[in-house]
Write an enzyme that holds these catalytic residues in place. Structure first.
Site, short mmCIF file in Angstrom:
data_model
loop_
_atom_site.label_atom_id
_atom_site.label_comp_id
_atom_site.label_asym_id
_atom_site.label_seq_id
_atom_site.Cartn_x
_atom_site.Cartn_y
_atom_site.Cartn_z
N TYR A 177 0.73 -1.11 0.12
CA TYR A 177 0.08 -0.02 0.54
C TYR A 177 0.89 1.41 -0.18
O TYR A 177 2.37 1.23 0.61
CB TYR A 177 -1.10 -0.39 1.51
CG TYR A 177 -0.60 0.86 2.66
CD1 TYR A 177 -0.90 2.02 3.30
CD2 TYR A 177 0.46 -0.35 3.31
CE1 TYR A 177 -0.05 2.09 4.51
CE2 TYR A 177 1.05 -0.44 4.14
CZ TYR A 177 0.97 0.64 5.15
OH TYR A 177 1.62 1.31 6.54
N CYS A 178 0.53 2.18 -0.28
CA CYS A 178 0.73 3.61 -0.15
C CYS A 178 -0.03 4.94 -0.12
O CYS A 178 0.25 4.66 1.45
CB CYS A 178 1.42 4.00 -1.53
SG CYS A 178 0.10 3.79 -3.07
N ARG A 179 -0.24 5.73 -0.68
CA ARG A 179 -0.56 7.30 0.25
C ARG A 179 -2.07 6.92 0.03
O ARG A 179 -2.76 7.76 -0.10
CB ARG A 179 -0.07 8.41 -0.97
CG ARG A 179 1.38 8.55 -0.68
CD ARG A 179 1.95 9.65 -1.08
NE ARG A 179 3.78 9.92 -0.86
CZ ARG A 179 4.41 10.44 -1.33
NH1 ARG A 179 4.17 10.40 -2.94
NH2 ARG A 179 5.52 10.00 -1.08
N CYS A 183 -2.38 6.79 -5.19
CA CYS A 183 -1.04 7.07 -5.60
C CYS A 183 -0.37 5.96 -6.54
O CYS A 183 -1.27 4.58 -6.25
CB CYS A 183 -0.52 6.13 -4.13
SG CYS A 183 1.23 6.20 -4.19
#
Length: 223
Positions: A177-179, A183
């Site tokens: 996962y990121c932002r 993202c």
């Protein structure tokens, strides 16, 4: 003050928030600041705009009391004025996604391979990570992970994944996962992992979506 003038004043004050949010770059700035405090020069570089323009957008957000700032030497650092601001960004995006076909079509283009999008719900993912059935990796920069991250997640910034592959088990699924939904860091991470023979998927959540859902985050120790 008569009732009409009072109502006009009330709506005018609420409209200040709407006006401050009426810019794609300001919305992106809020997303970046939802990851933690950042300096103007870092924000400008992330958004591919010059520092003067970034400062102007940040001033508009500050005038609406959505962000606060502090000076450290020659640098000015910004942060969200409260977690509710991050939640506002999540809700705004959710409403836009519900009602704007164009946004849904753009999001579908981002997910070129839908099978790489983890479909488990948030509670189930947290339980699986706790039991060690999956490995959740946070591919944002280290400072963003340190500011707040999902429970049981490992910090593995995108730029470091390739040289740290030996730390990832090959017999378990890797969930990145990121932002948040806009993202692309997690997409790049999944593509790299798949090319190296790992089982990997992404979740579209970031810390803001997780918090907006009422789920816990790991925050820096108060001590």
């Amino acid at each position: 003050m008569n009732q009409r003038k009072l109502k006009d004043l009330l709506y005018e004050q609420v409209a200040r928030i709407g006006k401050a949010l009426g810019s794609p770059k300001r919305l992106e700035l809020l997303e970046m600041l939802a990851q933690g405090e950042k300096s103007v020069d870092v924000l400008a570089a992330e958004l591919s705009i010059d520092i003067k323009l970034a400062s102007a957008h940040l001033k508009a957000l500050r005038d609406a009391r959505l962000v606060t700032s502090r000076r450290e030497g020659k640098f000015i650092h910004y942060r969200l004025s409260g977690p509710d601001v991050a939640g506002l960004g999540v809700k705004l995006r959710e409403v836009a996604e519900e009602h704007l076909l164009e946004l849904r079509m753009a999001l579908n283009q981002m997910v070129a391979q839908p099978d790489q999008l983890a479909s488990v719900d948030r509670q189930a993912l947290m339980a699986q990570a706790q039991r060690g059935e999956v490995v959740v990796i946070d591919v944002r920069p280290q400072d963003e992970f340190d500011a707040a991250h999902l429970p049981y997640a490992r910090s593995m910034p995108l730029a470091e994944i390739e040289k740290r592959l030996a730390a990832l088990p090959r017999d378990k699924e890797i969930v990145a996962y990121c932002r948040g939904p806009f993202c692309l860091l997690s997409d790049e991470a999944v593509a790299l992992l798949l090319s190296r023979g790992y089982r990997a998927r992404k979740v579209s959540d970031g810390v803001s979506e997780w918090q907006a859902a009422g789920l816990p985050l790991v925050l820096p120790s108060a001590g």
